[in-house]
Design a protein around this motif. Structure first.
Motif, PDB file in Angstrom:
ATOM      1  N   HIS A  30      -3.385 -13.096   1.877  1.00 33.26           N
ATOM      2  CA  HIS A  30      -3.447 -11.636   1.823  1.00 33.26           C
ATOM      3  C   HIS A  30      -2.030 -11.141   2.064  1.00 33.26           C
ATOM      4  O   HIS A  30      -1.533 -11.134   3.199  1.00 33.26           O
ATOM      5  N   LEU A  31      -1.363 -10.795   0.982  1.00 35.47           N
ATOM      6  CA  LEU A  31       0.035 -10.387   1.030  1.00 35.47           C
ATOM      7  C   LEU A  31       0.125  -8.869   1.081  1.00 35.47           C
ATOM      8  O   LEU A  31      -0.686  -8.167   0.460  1.00 35.47           O
ATOM      9  N   TYR A  32       1.141  -8.353   1.784  1.00 33.82           N
ATOM     10  CA  TYR A  32       1.316  -6.914   1.934  1.00 33.82           C
ATOM     11  C   TYR A  32       2.762  -6.537   1.666  1.00 33.82           C
ATOM     12  O   TYR A  32       3.686  -7.192   2.139  1.00 33.82           O
ATOM     13  N   LEU A  33       2.931  -5.454   0.929  1.00 36.11           N
ATOM     14  CA  LEU A  33       4.260  -4.864   0.717  1.00 36.11           C
ATOM     15  C   LEU A  33       4.171  -3.385   1.024  1.00 36.11           C
ATOM     16  O   LEU A  33       3.189  -2.739   0.827  1.00 36.11           O
ATOM     17  N   PHE A  40      -3.979  -5.973  -5.775  1.00 36.55           N
ATOM     18  CA  PHE A  40      -3.949  -6.868  -6.931  1.00 36.55           C
ATOM     19  C   PHE A  40      -4.531  -8.228  -6.538  1.00 36.55           C
ATOM     20  O   PHE A  40      -3.982  -8.891  -5.653  1.00 36.55           O
ATOM     21  N   PRO A  41      -5.593  -8.663  -7.161  1.00 32.20           N
ATOM     22  CA  PRO A  41      -6.079 -10.023  -6.897  1.00 32.20           C
ATOM     23  C   PRO A  41      -5.213 -11.027  -7.653  1.00 32.20           C
ATOM     24  O   PRO A  41      -4.567 -10.674  -8.642  1.00 32.20           O
ATOM     25  N   PHE A  42      -5.186 -12.260  -7.179  1.00 27.68           N
ATOM     26  CA  PHE A  42      -4.479 -13.306  -7.935  1.00 27.68           C
ATOM     27  C   PHE A  42      -5.132 -14.660  -7.703  1.00 27.68           C
ATOM     28  O   PHE A  42      -5.833 -14.887  -6.720  1.00 27.68           O
ATOM     29  N   THR A  43      -4.897 -15.539  -8.660  1.00 33.42           N
ATOM     30  CA  THR A  43      -5.368 -16.920  -8.614  1.00 33.42           C
ATOM     31  C   THR A  43      -4.243 -17.803  -9.130  1.00 33.42           C
ATOM     32  O   THR A  43      -3.638 -17.490 -10.159  1.00 33.42           O
ATOM     33  N   LEU A  45      -0.272  -3.175  -2.016  1.00 31.85           N
ATOM     34  CA  LEU A  45       0.898  -2.285  -1.981  1.00 31.85           C
ATOM     35  C   LEU A  45       0.481  -1.045  -1.211  1.00 31.85           C
ATOM     36  O   LEU A  45      -0.347  -0.254  -1.682  1.00 31.85           O
ATOM     37  N   SER A  46       1.045  -0.865  -0.054  1.00 37.64           N
ATOM     38  CA  SER A  46       0.681   0.252   0.811  1.00 37.64           C
ATOM     39  C   SER A  46       1.150   1.576   0.207  1.00 37.64           C
ATOM     40  O   SER A  46       2.298   1.710  -0.223  1.00 37.64           O
ATOM     41  N   GLY A  47       0.216   2.537   0.145  1.00 42.44           N
ATOM     42  CA  GLY A  47       0.551   3.883  -0.320  1.00 42.44           C
ATOM     43  C   GLY A  47       0.791   4.001  -1.810  1.00 42.44           C
ATOM     44  O   GLY A  47       1.331   5.001  -2.275  1.00 42.44           O
ATOM     45  N   SER A  48       0.398   3.023  -2.599  1.00 44.72           N
ATOM     46  CA  SER A  48       0.623   3.087  -4.044  1.00 44.72           C
ATOM     47  C   SER A  48      -0.644   3.392  -4.827  1.00 44.72           C
ATOM     48  O   SER A  48      -0.648   3.360  -6.049  1.00 44.72           O
ATOM     49  N   GLY A  49      -1.736   3.705  -4.118  1.00 49.58           N
ATOM     50  CA  GLY A  49      -2.994   3.994  -4.803  1.00 49.58           C
ATOM     51  C   GLY A  49      -3.042   5.428  -5.302  1.00 49.58           C
ATOM     52  O   GLY A  49      -2.242   6.280  -4.922  1.00 49.58           O
ATOM     53  N   THR A  50      -3.994   5.687  -6.152  1.00 48.79           N
ATOM     54  CA  THR A  50      -4.175   7.043  -6.683  1.00 48.79           C
ATOM     55  C   THR A  50      -5.558   7.538  -6.289  1.00 48.79           C
ATOM     56  O   THR A  50      -5.701   8.282  -5.343  1.00 48.79           O
ATOM     57  N   GLY A  57      11.634 -11.953  -2.381  1.00 49.06           N
ATOM     58  CA  GLY A  57      12.053 -13.219  -1.778  1.00 49.06           C
ATOM     59  C   GLY A  57      10.897 -14.187  -1.642  1.00 49.06           C
ATOM     60  O   GLY A  57       9.743 -13.875  -1.950  1.00 49.06           O
ATOM     61  N   THR A  58      11.218 -15.379  -1.146  1.00 42.96           N
ATOM     62  CA  THR A  58      10.220 -16.430  -0.972  1.00 42.96           C
ATOM     63  C   THR A  58       9.739 -16.452   0.474  1.00 42.96           C
ATOM     64  O   THR A  58      10.540 -16.454   1.406  1.00 42.96           O
ATOM     65  N   LEU A  59       8.422 -16.467   0.642  1.00 43.59           N
ATOM     66  CA  LEU A  59       7.809 -16.598   1.957  1.00 43.59           C
ATOM     67  C   LEU A  59       7.137 -17.955   2.029  1.00 43.59           C
ATOM     68  O   LEU A  59       6.731 -18.516   1.002  1.00 43.59           O
ATOM     69  N   THR A  60       6.989 -18.491   3.236  1.00 48.20           N
ATOM     70  CA  THR A  60       6.373 -19.808   3.377  1.00 48.20           C
ATOM     71  C   THR A  60       4.997 -19.700   4.020  1.00 48.20           C
ATOM     72  O   THR A  60       4.756 -18.847   4.878  1.00 48.20           O
ATOM     73  N   TYR A  61       4.119 -20.596   3.567  1.00 48.34           N
ATOM     74  CA  TYR A  61       2.742 -20.647   4.059  1.00 48.34           C
ATOM     75  C   TYR A  61       2.337 -22.099   4.250  1.00 48.34           C
ATOM     76  O   TYR A  61       2.768 -22.980   3.506  1.00 48.34           O
ATOM     77  N   THR A  62       1.464 -22.331   5.212  1.00 49.07           N
ATOM     78  CA  THR A  62       0.961 -23.685   5.473  1.00 49.07           C
ATOM     79  C   THR A  62      -0.114 -24.033   4.438  1.00 49.07           C
ATOM     80  O   THR A  62      -0.693 -23.140   3.801  1.00 49.07           O
ATOM     81  N   PRO A  63      -0.429 -25.315   4.322  1.00 46.88           N
ATOM     82  CA  PRO A  63      -1.518 -25.701   3.418  1.00 46.88           C
ATOM     83  C   PRO A  63      -2.841 -25.029   3.794  1.00 46.88           C
ATOM     84  O   PRO A  63      -3.590 -24.604   2.908  1.00 46.88           O
ATOM     85  N   ASP A  64      -3.135 -24.907   5.095  1.00 46.90           N
ATOM     86  CA  ASP A  64      -4.381 -24.258   5.509  1.00 46.90           C
ATOM     87  C   ASP A  64      -4.411 -22.791   5.087  1.00 46.90           C
ATOM     88  O   ASP A  64      -5.438 -22.300   4.616  1.00 46.90           O
ATOM     89  N   GLN A  65      -3.303 -22.099   5.248  1.00 46.70           N
ATOM     90  CA  GLN A  65      -3.250 -20.696   4.830  1.00 46.70           C
ATOM     91  C   GLN A  65      -3.486 -20.576   3.329  1.00 46.70           C
ATOM     92  O   GLN A  65      -4.193 -19.675   2.873  1.00 46.70           O
TER      93      GLN A  65
END
Length: 163
Positions: free
Chosen positions: A160-163, A124-127, A71-76, A146-154
């Motif tokens: 690495h998602l960015y908002l 935020f890490p995720f698994t 999340l860009s600019g949301s750090g402290t 919303g929903t974004l699409t990614y390939t199996p390789d990605q």
């Protein structure tokens, strides 16, 4: 002389049943019932084994998708815990990451880990475990976004998602 012959009962003897021959057609229905029951049991077991093989294949023909959301600019302060603010208020530790197939069917779900400040950003890490292998693409939905699409390789390399 015409005498009436005495019956065995009149002579004090036990009456004897007449001997009859067995019916010409043998009763075969118990054999067919046994064959039918055996066939039904075989099909049930075969069906269970097939279903078990499918479940095993689904459980073992998958992978774990890892990544992070920034999340860009949301750090402290560097290293401090953080979460989304203002328009990203729905983004926090525990927010669901939903993985879907090309038809939109949910195939796996994960959650965001604890947000940590890195510079001006909150990361935020995720698994997401047990993501089934597909040949087309995956849909990723994060929280109310919303929903974004990614390939199996990605997906396998790490997202690495960015908002």
């Amino acid at each position: 002389m015409s005498e009436n012959p005495l019956t065995p009962a009149e002579l004090g003897e036990d009456p004897v049943e007449p001997v009859t021959s067995p019916p010409s057609g043998r009763r075969t229905w118990p054999i067919w019932v046994a064959i039918g029951v055996a066939a039904a049991l075989f099909l049930c077991c075969a069906g269970t084994a097939t279903a078990g093989a499918v479940v095993w294949k689904l459980r073992h023909d998958d992978f774990t998708a890892n990544g992070d959301l920034t999340l860009s600019g949301s750090g402290t302060k560097d290293g401090a815990a953080c979460s989304g603010n203002e328009m990203y208020g729905d983004i926090a530790q525990g927010t669901q990451i939903v993985v879907s197939d090309p038809e939109g069917t949910i195939v796996a779900v994960g959650t965001l880990g604890d947000g940590v400040t890195k510079g001006p950003d909150c990361v935020f890490p995720f698994t997401v475990e047990h993501v089934p292998k597909m040949k087309k693409f995956y849909g990723i939905t994060l929280g109310q976004r919303g929903t974004l699409t990614y390939t199996p390789d990605q997906m396998k390399e790490g997202l690495h998602l960015y908002l």
